[in-house]
Design a protein around this motif. Structure first.
Motif, short mmCIF file in Angstrom:
data_model
loop_
_atom_site.label_atom_id
_atom_site.label_comp_id
_atom_site.label_asym_id
_atom_site.label_seq_id
_atom_site.Cartn_x
_atom_site.Cartn_y
_atom_site.Cartn_z
N PRO A 2 0.86 -1.39 0.03
CA PRO A 2 -0.27 0.21 -0.01
C PRO A 2 0.38 0.99 -0.04
O PRO A 2 0.06 2.25 -0.09
CB PRO A 2 -0.61 -0.07 1.37
N LYS A 3 1.73 1.46 0.56
CA LYS A 3 2.69 2.92 0.61
C LYS A 3 4.44 2.66 -0.32
O LYS A 3 5.17 3.21 -0.55
CB LYS A 3 3.57 2.50 1.98
N GLY A 4 4.07 1.42 -0.95
CA GLY A 4 5.35 1.20 -2.64
C GLY A 4 6.45 0.97 -1.08
O GLY A 4 7.22 1.34 -2.43
N LEU A 5 6.35 0.66 -0.78
CA LEU A 5 7.72 -0.10 -0.12
C LEU A 5 8.76 -0.15 -0.47
O LEU A 5 10.15 -1.13 -0.21
CB LEU A 5 7.56 -0.23 1.35
N TYR A 6 7.99 -2.02 -0.40
CA TYR A 6 8.70 -3.50 -0.95
C TYR A 6 8.65 -3.01 -2.69
O TYR A 6 9.97 -3.11 -2.95
CB TYR A 6 7.12 -4.16 -1.26
N SER A 7 8.34 -1.74 -3.37
CA SER A 7 9.27 -1.37 -4.34
C SER A 7 10.13 -0.90 -4.68
O SER A 7 11.09 -0.71 -4.75
CB SER A 7 8.19 -1.34 -5.84
N LYS A 8 10.68 0.22 -3.54
CA LYS A 8 11.76 0.79 -3.58
C LYS A 8 12.50 -0.08 -2.94
O LYS A 8 13.55 -0.28 -2.71
CB LYS A 8 10.93 1.84 -2.10
N ALA A 9 12.08 -1.27 -1.76
CA ALA A 9 13.24 -1.81 -0.94
C ALA A 9 13.71 -2.43 -2.35
O ALA A 9 14.98 -3.05 -1.61
CB ALA A 9 12.78 -2.51 -0.11
N ASP A 10 12.99 -3.35 -2.91
CA ASP A 10 13.62 -3.90 -3.92
C ASP A 10 14.98 -3.33 -4.50
O ASP A 10 15.39 -3.63 -5.29
CB ASP A 10 12.56 -4.81 -4.95
N ALA A 11 13.80 -1.83 -4.92
CA ALA A 11 15.35 -1.52 -6.56
C ALA A 11 16.20 -0.98 -5.44
O ALA A 11 17.03 -0.01 -5.74
CB ALA A 11 14.15 -0.02 -6.97
N GLY A 12 16.86 -0.97 -3.96
CA GLY A 12 17.79 -1.01 -2.92
C GLY A 12 17.70 0.65 -2.64
O GLY A 12 18.52 0.87 -1.82
N LEU A 13 16.30 0.87 -2.93
CA LEU A 13 15.99 2.98 -2.04
C LEU A 13 15.96 3.25 -0.26
O LEU A 13 16.14 4.01 -0.19
CB LEU A 13 15.27 3.28 -2.92
N ILE A 14 15.70 1.85 -0.02
CA ILE A 14 14.98 1.48 1.33
C ILE A 14 16.23 0.21 1.87
O ILE A 14 16.10 -0.80 1.32
CB ILE A 14 13.73 0.85 1.91
N GLN A 15 17.17 0.68 3.13
CA GLN A 15 17.98 -0.31 3.70
C GLN A 15 16.97 -0.97 4.98
O GLN A 15 16.60 -0.20 5.20
CB GLN A 15 19.15 0.21 4.67
N ASN A 16 17.50 -2.09 5.29
CA ASN A 16 17.24 -2.58 6.39
C ASN A 16 15.27 -2.22 6.28
O ASN A 16 14.68 -2.83 7.54
CB ASN A 16 16.86 -1.76 8.19
N PHE A 17 14.97 -3.32 5.53
CA PHE A 17 12.92 -3.25 5.39
C PHE A 17 13.20 -4.55 5.38
O PHE A 17 13.51 -5.79 4.79
CB PHE A 17 12.61 -2.97 3.96
N THR A 18 12.27 -4.98 6.20
CA THR A 18 12.08 -5.97 7.17
C THR A 18 10.84 -7.15 6.13
O THR A 18 10.34 -6.83 5.22
CB THR A 18 11.26 -6.32 7.66
N GLY A 19 11.51 -8.08 5.61
CA GLY A 19 11.20 -9.40 4.37
C GLY A 19 12.07 -9.12 3.50
O GLY A 19 11.83 -9.89 2.73
N VAL A 20 13.30 -8.64 2.93
CA VAL A 20 13.64 -7.79 1.60
C VAL A 20 14.75 -7.64 2.14
O VAL A 20 15.88 -8.61 2.03
CB VAL A 20 13.35 -6.88 0.77
N ASN A 21 15.69 -6.76 3.13
CA ASN A 21 16.95 -7.10 3.73
C ASN A 21 17.50 -7.06 4.81
O ASN A 21 18.07 -6.42 5.77
CB ASN A 21 17.78 -6.05 2.72
N ALA A 22 15.92 -7.10 5.55
CA ALA A 22 15.96 -7.50 6.83
C ALA A 22 15.15 -8.28 7.96
O ALA A 22 14.44 -8.85 6.88
CB ALA A 22 15.73 -6.44 7.55
N PRO A 23 15.94 -8.84 8.74
CA PRO A 23 14.43 -10.80 8.96
C PRO A 23 13.63 -10.05 9.53
O PRO A 23 12.98 -8.97 9.82
CB PRO A 23 15.81 -11.27 9.66
N TYR A 24 12.91 -11.26 9.79
CA TYR A 24 10.82 -10.81 10.49
C TYR A 24 10.46 -12.90 11.15
O TYR A 24 11.47 -13.38 10.84
CB TYR A 24 10.06 -11.15 9.98
N GLU A 25 11.27 -12.10 12.12
CA GLU A 25 11.54 -13.74 13.36
C GLU A 25 9.38 -13.67 13.86
O GLU A 25 9.19 -13.59 14.42
CB GLU A 25 12.17 -13.34 14.54
#
Length: 629
Positions: free
Chosen positions: A573-596
């Motif tokens: 809904p906030k377009g965060l996953y697409s930004k994380a995939d593009a390397g625009l957001i670091q430490n994003f949970t589920g993409v380049n940071a863990p979720y326990e």
């Protein structure tokens, strides 16, 4: 740290009872400096090897040895198959031997950096450290690290063994240069004694007797130094005994079992229960061999007391005329032993003496540079790093500084999920705030506030990936609870970052602090009698568990909004996953940071298979079952 450090170790001989003539020492240093060979030579020369083991040693030397046709004495200590094949020490190997002058327990500790925890284990009970240096290499980083750890662990006496002196033609200049370099490197450690000895562990030079091949050396041999060392006496210090067991074999007997850390105790002596301050008198001292008229440090005893006091495992009995300190916040030195960095604000378990308690590192003051021993700014401590920290326990404990008592000043840090030992620490002193701040008693308590509202307080902790539906479900749930006349408040992750947590980013350390603050706020709101709905990703189980501990049992419900990441990505809904995939957001949970993922949530909502209304109804049904709405 006495018995505080728990780690695997190869115990090959049972430890004798405490004695003034017993010397515990370790060998340490870098890889291939000859630690195991030195111990093997000591065992051989002191006649501590049975004939059958000697025969096995000769046979194993041909198969595993690194000394050609000669006997490889290191194999006496390197008992693990992996150690023999790689010619390294992995575990801590303990050996017991005696001479006409003294009894000894020696721990051969690993040289590899990744086994620093094992070296700390051996150092935790040692009186002396033999720091080996290869005469061809001089001081190495691991030499400095092990010397620092030895100092921090309270080892007062050091022998610098400049080994393999035969490989540099017994050169006096090389020995003196290494000795001078080492003494300069450890000057700030204030060891009580430091003796440098040139030796060849393989051939026995200066191990038992002075070597004729070094006429320029006039000091003691290694064994002479070990036999002649004078130790301080724990018996001269005030009585201290952590209670390890409350013995109740029948209704007519109650005793308090433990091992004396320091001081003497006799029937008739008065003792104080450290935390409560209650005093009583010792009426009897019982051991497996019968009653004693006097007990000393190292004795395992059971005390019978004149009064029936509230005493449990982890309490400390102390001499009434020399009470022990009590506090819940400290400055301490820390050695970090986990590949996952130490984070301030994260909740861990701490074991101090016989007590295990929840607590956290509130601040990392600095870390220590291993080469210069200078202080360096640090936001975290990585594997094998040493630092100075502030820490806070959930409740007050009896303590002494580590310099005064290993038993009451040393602790281990335990991971709440894996139960692994991930750090060791040494208390320096109690923080002033620990004694200046007291809980203020209030006339209106949480029960009164909740009764005024006609409801039971609780915290509903919504956790899940970004896009899982937490905020939507939380908002709808509050609307329904509000319509029923309940007093509620929603703490939403994005909203809180606009105010209370606007100074925090998304590093792991900031995420830990983010959840710590929200947990505190949620607990305060529940204390006010509210139903609090927390909607945060809160990716780490340890942080969610820490938030749970702030509430009374039954008032914290972990609600897992279980939406597959594929569905969260589709929604985005906030377009965060697409930004994380593009390397625009670091430490994003589920993409380049863990979720326990929660192992056992109180409520699991499969939001991808239900509407928001249906998800809210599932939560409401659980709240009704618990009489929360």
């Amino acid at each position: 740290m006495g018995t505080a450090i728990e780690d695997r170790a190869t115990q090959t001989e049972s430890s004798p009872p405490a004695s003034e003539g017993l010397l515990r020492f370790i060998t340490c240093g870098s890889v291939d400096d000859g630690k195991s060979t030195l111990i093997g030579r000591l065992l051989y020369e002191t006649g501590s090897i049975p004939e059958d083991q000697l025969a096995t040693l000769r046979r194993d030397s041909l198969r595993y040895g690194t000394t050609g046709e000669d006997v490889d004495y290191s194999l006496l200590v390197d008992g693990l198959e992996a150690e023999r094949e790689q010619a390294i020490t992995i575990d801590v190997a303990y050996r017991f031997f005696t001479t006409s002058e003294r009894r000894f327990i020696v721990a051969d500790t690993p040289g590899h950096e990744q086994y620093t925890r094992n070296m700390a284990t051996g150092a935790s009970t040692a009186d002396l450290a033999i720091v080996l240096v290869d005469a061809r290499k001089g001081l190495l980083t691991q030499t400095r690290r092990h010397s620092l750890i030895a100092s921090l662990m309270g080892i007062a006496h050091v022998v610098l063994a400049v080994n393999k002196i035969d490989l540099v033609d017994f050169d006096q200049v090389i020995f003196e240069e290494i000795s001078a370099d080492y003494k300069a490197a450890v000057e700030a450690f204030n060891f009580r004694s430091l003796v440098a000895i040139p030796l060849s562990a393989r051939f026995g030079d200066n191990v038992i007797d002075q070597s004729r091949r070094m006429p320029w050396y006039h000091g003691p041999s290694l064994l002479q130094q070990l036999e002649g060392l004078e130790l301080g006496e724990a018996v001269s210090r005030p009585f201290r005994m952590p209670v390890q067991l409350v013995s109740r074999p029948n209704s007519n007997f109650r005793g308090y079992a433990g091992t004396i850390a320091s001081g003497r105790i006799r029937p008739g002596d008065r003792v104080t229960v450290a935390v409560s301050g209650r005093q009583t008198q010792v009426t009897e001292i019982i051991t497996a061999d019968g009653a004693l008229l006097e007990a000393h440090p190292g004795n395992a005893i059971t005390l019978v007391l004149a009064d029936d006091l509230d005493i449990s495992r982890g309490d400390v009995l102390a001499a009434s005329d020399a009470p022990v300190g009590v506090a819940d916040q400290f400055q301490a030195h820390m050695i970090w032993l986990s590949e996952t960095a130490l984070q301030s604000g994260r909740t861990y378990l701490f074991k101090l003496a016989a007590r295990t308690i929840s607590g956290s590192i509130t601040r990392i003051r600095h870390r220590l540079d291993l080469n210069t021993h200078g202080q360096m700014q640090a936001d975290e401590l990585a594997l094998n790093e040493v630092g100075v920290v502030n820490l806070s326990f959930a409740t007050a404990v009896a303590f002494e500084s580590y310099a005064e008592s290993r038993d009451l000043g040393g602790f281990i840090v335990i991971d709440r999920q894996s139960n692994a030992t991930i750090g060791v620490g040494m208390i320096d002193f109690a923080l002033r705030r620990a004694t200046n701040i007291r809980w203020q008693e209030l006339d209106v308590d949480r029960a009164a506030r909740a009764a005024l509202k006609g409801q039971k307080p609780a915290v509903l902790w919504f956790t899940g990936l970004s896009g899982a539906g937490k905020s939507t479900i939380a908002n709808l749930l509050e609307r329904k609870l509000h319509a029923e006349g309940l007093h509620t408040c929603v703490l939403d992750g994005d909203n809180v970052r606009h105010g209370l947590n606007r100074d925090l980013g998304f590093t792991e350390a900031d995420r830990v602090e983010n959840i710590r603050r929200v947990g505190e706020v949620a607990a305060l709101m529940a204390d006010a009698g509210l139903l609090v709905i927390v909607s945060f990703i809160s990716p780490y189980q340890a942080d969610r568990d820490a938030a749970r501990e702030k509430l009374p049992p039954g008032e914290f419900l972990e609600v897992f909004i279980d939406t597959p990441i594929e569905e969260c990505r589709r929604r985005d809904p906030k377009g965060l996953y697409s930004k994380a995939d593009a390397g625009l957001i670091q430490n994003f949970t589920g993409v380049n940071a863990p979720y326990e993922t929660p192992a056992a949530p109180d409520i699991r909502v499969r939001a991808s298979a239900a509407t928001a209304e249906e998800s809210v109804e599932q939560v409401l049904q659980e709240l009704r079952l618990r009489a929360l709405c």
